[in-house]
Design a protein around this motif. Structure first.
Motif, PDB file in Angstrom:
ATOM      1  N   UNK A 107       2.480  -4.710   4.750  1.00  0.00           N
ATOM      2  CA  UNK A 107       1.600  -4.289   3.653  1.00  0.00           C
ATOM      3  C   UNK A 107       2.065  -2.982   3.011  1.00  0.00           C
ATOM      4  N   UNK A 108       3.011  -2.309   3.668  1.00  0.00           N
ATOM      5  CA  UNK A 108       3.428  -0.985   3.189  1.00  0.00           C
ATOM      6  C   UNK A 108       4.404  -1.123   2.016  1.00  0.00           C
ATOM      7  N   UNK A 109       4.158  -0.366   0.944  1.00  0.00           N
ATOM      8  CA  UNK A 109       5.148  -0.318  -0.138  1.00  0.00           C
ATOM      9  C   UNK A 109       5.832   1.042  -0.168  1.00  0.00           C
ATOM     10  N   UNK A 110       5.055   2.132  -0.145  1.00  0.00           N
ATOM     11  CA  UNK A 110       5.652   3.474  -0.158  1.00  0.00           C
ATOM     12  C   UNK A 110       5.055   4.275   0.994  1.00  0.00           C
ATOM     13  N   UNK A 111       5.917   5.058   1.659  1.00  0.00           N
ATOM     14  CA  UNK A 111       5.429   5.926   2.733  1.00  0.00           C
ATOM     15  C   UNK A 111       5.907   7.351   2.473  1.00  0.00           C
ATOM     16  N   UNK A 112       4.945   8.283   2.397  1.00  0.00           N
ATOM     17  CA  UNK A 112       5.245   9.701   2.200  1.00  0.00           C
ATOM     18  C   UNK A 112       4.762  10.470   3.423  1.00  0.00           C
ATOM     19  N   UNK A 113       5.454  11.558   3.739  1.00  0.00           N
ATOM     20  CA  UNK A 113       4.978  12.410   4.823  1.00  0.00           C
ATOM     21  C   UNK A 113       5.092  13.872   4.410  1.00  0.00           C
ATOM     22  N   UNK A 114       3.990  14.618   4.562  1.00  0.00           N
ATOM     23  CA  UNK A 114       3.951  16.036   4.192  1.00  0.00           C
ATOM     24  C   UNK A 114       3.658  16.876   5.428  1.00  0.00           C
ATOM     25  N   UNK A 115       4.509  17.827   5.844  1.00  0.00           N
ATOM     26  CA  UNK A 115       5.837  18.042   5.286  1.00  0.00           C
ATOM     27  C   UNK A 115       6.930  17.230   5.982  1.00  0.00           C
ATOM     28  N   UNK A 116       6.613  16.621   7.143  1.00  0.00           N
ATOM     29  CA  UNK A 116       7.594  15.806   7.858  1.00  0.00           C
ATOM     30  C   UNK A 116       8.692  16.629   8.523  1.00  0.00           C
ATOM     31  N   UNK A 145       0.836  -1.204   0.000  1.00  0.00           N
ATOM     32  CA  UNK A 145       0.000   0.000   0.000  1.00  0.00           C
ATOM     33  C   UNK A 145       0.862   1.242   0.000  1.00  0.00           C
ATOM     34  N   UNK A 146       0.363   2.255  -0.683  1.00  0.00           N
ATOM     35  CA  UNK A 146       1.058   3.544  -0.734  1.00  0.00           C
ATOM     36  C   UNK A 146       0.345   4.489   0.234  1.00  0.00           C
ATOM     37  N   UNK A 147       1.097   4.987   1.200  1.00  0.00           N
ATOM     38  CA  UNK A 147       0.473   5.733   2.294  1.00  0.00           C
ATOM     39  C   UNK A 147       1.058   7.146   2.389  1.00  0.00           C
ATOM     40  N   UNK A 148       0.182   8.115   2.651  1.00  0.00           N
ATOM     41  CA  UNK A 148       0.591   9.500   2.907  1.00  0.00           C
ATOM     42  C   UNK A 148       0.196   9.873   4.329  1.00  0.00           C
ATOM     43  N   UNK A 149       1.175  10.337   5.105  1.00  0.00           N
ATOM     44  CA  UNK A 149       0.894  10.857   6.446  1.00  0.00           C
ATOM     45  C   UNK A 149       1.035  12.377   6.380  1.00  0.00           C
ATOM     46  N   UNK A 150       0.087  13.095   6.978  1.00  0.00           N
ATOM     47  CA  UNK A 150       0.144  14.564   6.980  1.00  0.00           C
ATOM     48  C   UNK A 150       0.527  15.044   8.385  1.00  0.00           C
ATOM     49  N   UNK A 151       1.572  15.874   8.459  1.00  0.00           N
ATOM     50  CA  UNK A 151       1.991  16.430   9.744  1.00  0.00           C
ATOM     51  C   UNK A 151       3.505  16.452   9.879  1.00  0.00           C
ATOM     52  N   UNK A 152       4.006  16.998  10.975  1.00  0.00           N
ATOM     53  CA  UNK A 152       5.458  17.152  11.097  1.00  0.00           C
ATOM     54  C   UNK A 152       5.966  17.069  12.532  1.00  0.00           C
ATOM     55  N   UNK A 153       5.155  16.517  13.424  1.00  0.00           N
ATOM     56  CA  UNK A 153       5.564  16.482  14.829  1.00  0.00           C
ATOM     57  C   UNK A 153       6.035  15.106  15.277  1.00  0.00           C
ATOM     58  N   UNK A 154       6.227  14.986  16.593  1.00  0.00           N
ATOM     59  CA  UNK A 154       6.628  13.712  17.168  1.00  0.00           C
ATOM     60  C   UNK A 154       5.560  12.640  16.947  1.00  0.00           C
ATOM     61  N   UNK A 155       4.302  13.063  16.996  1.00  0.00           N
ATOM     62  CA  UNK A 155       3.188  12.140  16.746  1.00  0.00           C
ATOM     63  C   UNK A 155       3.300  11.532  15.356  1.00  0.00           C
ATOM     64  N   UNK A 156       3.585  12.364  14.366  1.00  0.00           N
ATOM     65  CA  UNK A 156       3.681  11.855  12.991  1.00  0.00           C
ATOM     66  C   UNK A 156       4.942  11.010  12.799  1.00  0.00           C
ATOM     67  N   UNK A 157       6.039  11.366  13.515  1.00  0.00           N
ATOM     68  CA  UNK A 157       7.229  10.517  13.419  1.00  0.00           C
ATOM     69  C   UNK A 157       6.917   9.119  13.969  1.00  0.00           C
TER      70      UNK A 157
END
Ligand code: AMP
Ligand code: GLY
Length: 425
Positions: A24-33, A1-13
């Motif tokens: 199940x994860x293939x690609x992981x993106x984070x905006x802005x990270x 699965x290709x996943x996008x996480x939105x956010x840039x804090x410790x929670x998102x890390x």
């Protein structure tokens, strides 16, 4: 699965760290990270409030699931935008995010559905506010209706404090339109804790209990912050109280939202006060707590990705979540001056040394790279987390790891969990 996480804090890390473990994860993106998130995900330079750009990215990259960390994009309608484009998202639509986006909506919703909360009145101007304050007596709590970066709640002890608060809200308009309406409410006493669950619109999957420490100073003194530390379990909620919270707060919230045509898909976080009359709801958040998420993800045994993906589709495939018996905790390292005016730009050392301790993890929040060097760039800079058989062990390890990390303006609370441990002893 290709996943996008939105956010840039410790929670998102921590969220990215947990999702990265999924087969199940293939690609992981984070905006802005942030630079720590870059170790586990590809960063995308789009800010959390750039709704159209985020949705365009998700569409172009055929993202299978977007998970939203902070509340702002949810209250701005990111989930609606993705939904309308046929893209899966775990996070409430704008109408459901009102539970956090409007304190007036949340309080009136609780009143409509018999959910225990502090007595309150909604006021629109200074005269109405004065009358309401007189009725409640001191101390009393004033809350700006809209989002105010965690600063819109004022606990006032006497008339001079009330005058200053009213001036700030109605005359100086410090919170702008967020304070067009203000909630005046009874001040509750007791121990606070966070109750967090996932919802697919109908069903709930509870997280283990957690507790955060909101004040900047040791002994719970000084101004409120986003949170200076947390641990799981909360160690303050009995099994009986937990089922009470589920039956009297969490379930009626989800069924009430569905009945009002605002089905809630996402993270429901109830901030609770354990009063002598039982648990009462202080507030709702429509996202994971930060820093509570960090210790919670460290305890979660299940693969989080299929849970969030099935929730986004409207039906969880499992009936409950599983947590390690271990205790976990998070100690926030901030920069001096936080929460009002933190020092920025100090170089950070020692993260690798901290991570060498078995059972310890370091999640980034306000960090940045300057000329290839890691520097402190925000108020809350790093989250030092640890697991251990008991809370005492986890805290000891986290503080040892925190001691290995240095920058000139580093500050931390040394008493995370202390009161709970003293009571248990
Ligand atoms: P809120 O954004 O509503 O959670 O408020 C932030 C913090 O203010 C809470 O975490 C509590 O510590 C405190 N607070 C909010 N409402 C009340 C209340 N009615 N009585 C006492 N403390 C409150
Ligand atoms: N730690 C409190 C919050 O995330 O709102």
């Amino acid at each position: 699965m290709r996943v996008l996480v939105v956010g840039s804090g410790g929670r998102e890390h921590a969220l990215c760290w947990k999702l990265r473990q999924s087969p199940l994860l293939t690609e992981l993106y984070c905006a802005p990270g942030n630079p720590g998130i870059a170790e586990v995900a590809d960063l995308v330079p789009i800010a959390p409030d750039e709704i159209q750009k985020l949705a365009d990215f998700a569409q172009e990259m055929s993202i299978d699931l977007t998970v939203v960390g902070p509340e702002l994009p949810l209250t701005l309608g990111l989930a609606d935008e993705l939904d309308e484009r046929g893209l899966a998202v775990f996070g409430p639509r704008q109408g459901a995010a009102e539970l956090e986006g409007s304190k007036v909506f949340a309080k009136e919703f609780m009143a409509r559905h018999g959910i225990p909360t502090a007595a309150f009145q909604v006021v629109h101007d200074v005269n109405e506010a004065r009358r309401a304050i007189k009725e409640f007596g001191f101390p009393v709590v004033l809350k700006a209706d809209g989002l105010a970066a965690g600063k819109g709640v004022l606990i006032v002890a006497d008339q001079p404090e009330a005058d200053a608060a009213l001036k700030m809200l109605f005359e100086d308009r410090r919170f702008g339109r967020a304070a067009d309406r203000v909630v005046v409410e009874e001040c509750l006493e007791g121990e606070e804790l966070s109750f967090i669950a996932l919802s697919d619109g109908e069903r709930l999957l509870n997280f283990a209990t957690s507790k955060d420490y909101k004040r900047i100073g040791e002994g719970d003194t000084g101004p409120n912050t986003g949170g200076m530390g947390a641990h799981s379990p909360s160690a303050v909620l009995s099994g009986e109280d937990a089922s009470g919270v589920l039956e009297n707060v969490m379930r009626p919230t989800i069924s009430g939202m569905a009945a009002e045509g605002r089905p809630f898909i996402g993270v429901l976080y109830a901030g609770l006060m354990l009063t002598d009359d039982g648990p009462k709801t202080l507030e709702y958040n429509v996202r994971f707590g930060d820093p509570e998420a960090q210790p919670l993800f460290m305890r979660l045994e299940d693969d989080l990705l299929p849970v969030l993906a099935s929730g986004a589709r409207g039906k969880f495939e499992v009936a409950r979540l599983h947590f390690r018996k271990a205790a976990t905790c998070c100690v926030v390292l901030a920069s001096d001056g936080y929460p009002s005016d933190p020092v920025k730009g100090d170089p950070i050392t020692g993260i690798e040394a901290a991570r060498e301790l078995e059972g310890a993890e370091v999640f980034h929040a306000g960090t940045a790279l300057e000329d290839g060097k890691l520097v402190a760039s925000g108020g809350r800079v790093l989250n030092v987390c640890a697991a251990g058989p008991h809370l005492r062990d986890a805290l000891k390890l986290a503080y040892e790891a925190a001691g290995r990390i240095h920058w000139p303006s580093k500050v931390l609370r040394r008493d995370i969990g202390r009161r709970v441990l003293t009571r248990e002893a």
